[in-house]
Enzyme design. Sequence first.
Site, PDB file in Angstrom:
ATOM      1  CE1 TYR A 143      -3.974   2.295   0.823  1.00  0.00           C
ATOM      2  CE2 TYR A 143      -2.457   3.093   2.524  1.00  0.00           C
ATOM      3  CZ  TYR A 143      -3.734   3.139   1.606  1.00  0.00           C
ATOM      4  OH  TYR A 143      -4.525   4.322   1.639  1.00  0.00           O
ATOM      5  CB  VAL A 186     -12.979   4.587  13.856  1.00  0.00           C
ATOM      6  CG1 VAL A 186     -14.503   5.086  14.277  1.00  0.00           C
ATOM      7  CG2 VAL A 186     -12.246   5.427  14.224  1.00  0.00           C
ATOM      8  CB  SER A 187     -15.639   0.532  11.209  1.00  0.00           C
ATOM      9  OG  SER A 187     -14.443  -0.003  10.658  1.00  0.00           O
ATOM     10  CG  ASP A 204       1.774   0.150  24.585  1.00  0.00           C
ATOM     11  OD1 ASP A 204       1.164   0.740  23.598  1.00  0.00           O
ATOM     12  OD2 ASP A 204       2.837   0.401  25.054  1.00  0.00           O
TER      13      ASP A 204
HETATM   14  P1  NAD Z   1     -12.738   1.882   0.564  1.00  0.00           P
HETATM   15  O1  NAD Z   1     -11.937   0.476   0.406  1.00  0.00           O
HETATM   16  O2  NAD Z   1     -14.095   2.075   1.024  1.00  0.00           O
HETATM   17  O3  NAD Z   1     -12.838   2.321  -0.958  1.00  0.00           O
HETATM   18  C1  NAD Z   1     -11.919   1.888  -1.845  1.00  0.00           C
HETATM   19  C2  NAD Z   1     -12.793   1.660  -3.173  1.00  0.00           C
HETATM   20  O4  NAD Z   1     -12.022   1.449  -4.416  1.00  0.00           O
HETATM   21  C3  NAD Z   1     -13.818   0.617  -3.052  1.00  0.00           C
HETATM   22  O5  NAD Z   1     -15.152   0.963  -3.641  1.00  0.00           O
HETATM   23  C4  NAD Z   1     -13.301  -0.620  -3.913  1.00  0.00           C
HETATM   24  O6  NAD Z   1     -14.139  -1.430  -4.478  1.00  0.00           O
HETATM   25  C5  NAD Z   1     -12.588   0.204  -5.124  1.00  0.00           C
HETATM   26  N1  NAD Z   1     -11.310  -0.503  -5.679  1.00  0.00           N
HETATM   27  C6  NAD Z   1     -10.549  -1.097  -4.972  1.00  0.00           C
HETATM   28  N2  NAD Z   1      -9.722  -1.722  -5.842  1.00  0.00           N
HETATM   29  C7  NAD Z   1     -10.093  -1.268  -7.174  1.00  0.00           C
HETATM   30  C8  NAD Z   1      -9.745  -1.727  -8.257  1.00  0.00           C
HETATM   31  N3  NAD Z   1      -8.637  -2.311  -8.745  1.00  0.00           N
HETATM   32  N4  NAD Z   1     -10.531  -1.079  -9.623  1.00  0.00           N
HETATM   33  C9  NAD Z   1     -11.718  -0.375  -9.206  1.00  0.00           C
HETATM   34  N5  NAD Z   1     -12.245  -0.021  -8.037  1.00  0.00           N
HETATM   35  C10 NAD Z   1     -11.428  -0.482  -6.893  1.00  0.00           C
HETATM   36  O7  NAD Z   1     -11.588   2.951   1.127  1.00  0.00           O
HETATM   37  P2  NAD Z   1     -11.895   4.584   1.604  1.00  0.00           P
HETATM   38  O8  NAD Z   1     -11.633   4.656   2.935  1.00  0.00           O
HETATM   39  O9  NAD Z   1     -13.133   4.980   0.941  1.00  0.00           O
HETATM   40  O10 NAD Z   1     -10.528   5.062   0.558  1.00  0.00           O
HETATM   41  C11 NAD Z   1     -10.712   5.527  -0.625  1.00  0.00           C
HETATM   42  C12 NAD Z   1      -9.435   6.173  -1.094  1.00  0.00           C
HETATM   43  O11 NAD Z   1      -8.635   6.947  -0.220  1.00  0.00           O
HETATM   44  C13 NAD Z   1      -8.097   5.210  -1.219  1.00  0.00           C
HETATM   45  O12 NAD Z   1      -7.323   5.404  -2.344  1.00  0.00           O
HETATM   46  C14 NAD Z   1      -7.370   5.030  -0.024  1.00  0.00           C
HETATM   47  O13 NAD Z   1      -6.092   4.790  -0.254  1.00  0.00           O
HETATM   48  C15 NAD Z   1      -7.317   6.642   0.228  1.00  0.00           C
HETATM   49  N6  NAD Z   1      -7.290   6.895   1.612  1.00  0.00           N
HETATM   50  C16 NAD Z   1      -8.423   6.856   2.644  1.00  0.00           C
HETATM   51  C17 NAD Z   1      -7.929   6.972   3.792  1.00  0.00           C
HETATM   52  C18 NAD Z   1      -8.981   6.736   4.966  1.00  0.00           C
HETATM   53  O14 NAD Z   1      -8.800   6.934   6.207  1.00  0.00           O
HETATM   54  N7  NAD Z   1     -10.284   6.619   4.807  1.00  0.00           N
HETATM   55  C19 NAD Z   1      -6.892   7.503   4.391  1.00  0.00           C
HETATM   56  C20 NAD Z   1      -5.863   7.519   3.285  1.00  0.00           C
HETATM   57  C21 NAD Z   1      -5.968   7.420   2.056  1.00  0.00           C
HETATM   58  N1  UDP Z   2      -6.099  -1.195  15.619  1.00  0.00           N
HETATM   59  C1  UDP Z   2      -6.576  -1.732  16.864  1.00  0.00           C
HETATM   60  N2  UDP Z   2      -7.607  -2.342  16.936  1.00  0.00           N
HETATM   61  C2  UDP Z   2      -8.243  -2.860  15.835  1.00  0.00           C
HETATM   62  C3  UDP Z   2      -7.919  -2.201  14.610  1.00  0.00           C
HETATM   63  C4  UDP Z   2      -7.106  -1.387  14.585  1.00  0.00           C
HETATM   64  O1  UDP Z   2      -6.039  -1.438  18.019  1.00  0.00           O
HETATM   65  O2  UDP Z   2      -9.162  -3.670  15.891  1.00  0.00           O
HETATM   66  C5  UDP Z   2      -5.014  -0.181  15.549  1.00  0.00           C
HETATM   67  C6  UDP Z   2      -3.997  -0.376  14.621  1.00  0.00           C
HETATM   68  O3  UDP Z   2      -3.097  -1.357  15.260  1.00  0.00           O
HETATM   69  C7  UDP Z   2      -3.407   1.108  14.552  1.00  0.00           C
HETATM   70  C8  UDP Z   2      -4.509   2.013  14.684  1.00  0.00           C
HETATM   71  O4  UDP Z   2      -5.505   1.277  15.352  1.00  0.00           O
HETATM   72  O5  UDP Z   2      -2.388   1.146  15.571  1.00  0.00           O
HETATM   73  C9  UDP Z   2      -5.230   2.432  13.486  1.00  0.00           C
HETATM   74  O6  UDP Z   2      -5.358   1.365  12.470  1.00  0.00           O
HETATM   75  P1  UDP Z   2      -6.426   1.256  11.204  1.00  0.00           P
HETATM   76  O7  UDP Z   2      -6.137  -0.045  10.568  1.00  0.00           O
HETATM   77  O8  UDP Z   2      -7.533   2.088  11.505  1.00  0.00           O
HETATM   78  O9  UDP Z   2      -5.493   2.375  10.492  1.00  0.00           O
HETATM   79  P2  UDP Z   2      -3.737   2.529  10.197  1.00  0.00           P
HETATM   80  O10 UDP Z   2      -3.829   3.972  10.455  1.00  0.00           O
HETATM   81  O11 UDP Z   2      -2.963   1.763  10.704  1.00  0.00           O
HETATM   82  O12 UDP Z   2      -3.747   2.515   8.654  1.00  0.00           O
END
Ligand code: NAD
Ligand code: UDP
Length: 308
Positions: A143, A186-187, A204
Site C-alpha cells: 500500500y 474506528v469501525s 499497548d
Molecule cells: P474503501 O475501501 O472504502 O474504498 C475503495 C474503493 O475502491 C472501493 O469501492 C473498492 O471497491 C474500489 N476499488 C478497489 N480496488 C479497485 C480496482 N482495482 N478497480 C476499481 N475499483 C477498485 O476505502 P476508502 O476509505 O473510501 O478510501 C478511498 C481512497 O482514499 C483510497 O485510495 C485510500 O487509499 C485513500 N485513503 C483513505 C483514507 C481513509 O482513512 N479513509 C486514508 C488515506 C487514504
Molecule cells: N487497531 C487496533 N484495534 C483494531 C484495529 C486497529 O488497536 O481492532 C490499531 C492499529 O494497530 C493501528 C490503529 O489502530 O495502530 C489504526 O489502525 P487502522 O487499521 O484504522 O489504520 P492505520 O492507520 O494503521 O492504517
Amino acid sequence: MRVLITGGAGFLGSHLCDRLIEQGNKVICLDNFYTGSKQNIDKHNSNPNFEAICHDVVDPYNLEVDQIYNLACPASPVHYQYDPIKTIRTSVLGAINALELSRRIDARVLQASTSEVYGDPEVHPQSEDYRGNVNIIGPRACYDEGKRCAETLFFDYHRKNKVDIRVVRIFNTYGPRMMIDDGRVVSNFIIQALRGKNITVYGDGNQTRSFCYVDDLIESMIRMMNQEGVIGPINTGNHHEFTVLQLAKKVVDLTNSKSKIIFEDLPVDDPMQRKPDNTLALKALNWEPRVQLDEGLKKTIQYFESVL
Ligand code: NAD
Ligand code: UDP
C-alpha cells in the site's frame, strides 16, 4: 461539470458522489466493488446525472469528463494486505490509467494519496516536505510504496505531459458507510462495543492517530480539486491526536457498552505516531477540520446502530 470518481462505491468515494451530485455535477462512478458496495450508491440509481460502471482500474478505460478523482484502492490494512500484489497493481496501474486518460482528454486529476507515504514517521507532526520512513519490504509496503509510486507518476506526468494534477495526502478518516468488515480501528471498536464484544486494542494502545470525520475530508478534496495554482501534495486530516487506547475508552463511554478492552499483538510495522501538520491546507485551501472526535463518533455510532 462531468466528474469521474474511481472507487466511487467505497466509503469516501460514495460520500464524494453525494456531495458532487448535490452541487449539480454529472457523476460517473467506476468501481470493481472489491471493498465498495452497490448499497452505498443505490440512492442515485434513478438519477440521470449519475452513472455507475463496474470496471477494474488496472485495465485502461475511456470516458469524456472534466475532472477525475482517483480513489480506487482498498484502504484498510486487512483488505490491502489480503492480495498485496493486486494492491500494488491497483495503485500503480490505476494511477497510470487515470493519468493517461487525463492526458488524452485534458481533464484535471486528483490523487487520493495517504499519510502512509510517511510510513512510521520519525518527524512529528508530519509536514509535506518530510520524505517518510517506510519499510520497503514489510507487509504494509504494498500500500505505502504503491501510493508513493502513484505520487511519483502524478508528478512525472505533470512535468513531462503537463497533466493538470492535484495530490492530497489523507490521514485516518472515519464515518458512516465504513463496511462492517472494514477492519479499521474506528469501525472495529464501534461494532465491538455495540455487540458487547471485547474491544481489541493492538499493542499497548499508546500508538497515536488523528481521526478526521468524513464530511470534513470530502470538503478538503473538493476544495483542492477546484483550487487554482496549487497541485500539492497537501495533507488533509484532523490534527487532534489520540492514542488508540483513548479512542477505545471514548467508544465504550459513548455507546454505554459493557465491552471489556483487551490487548492483542501489534501488527508488524504499525506506525507509532501520526498527526498531520495542516499549515499548508489552511493557507492554500482555507480549510481546517470542523467536526471533533466526540461529535463524529456519535454520528458514526448512530449509523452503525441502524445498520446492525
Ligand atoms: P474503501 O475501501 O472504502 O474504498 C475503495 C474503493 O475502491 C472501493 O469501492 C473498492 O471497491 C474500489 N476499488 C478497489 N480496488 C479497485 C480496482 N482495482 N478497480 C476499481 N475499483 C477498485 O476505502 P476508502 O476509505 O473510501 O478510501 C478511498 C481512497 O482514499 C483510497 O485510495 C485510500 O487509499 C485513500 N485513503 C483513505 C483514507 C481513509 O482513512 N479513509 C486514508 C488515506 C487514504
Ligand atoms: N487497531 C487496533 N484495534 C483494531 C484495529 C486497529 O488497536 O481492532 C490499531 C492499529 O494497530 C493501528 C490503529 O489502530 O495502530 C489504526 O489502525 P487502522 O487499521 O484504522 O489504520 P492505520 O492507520 O494503521 O492504517
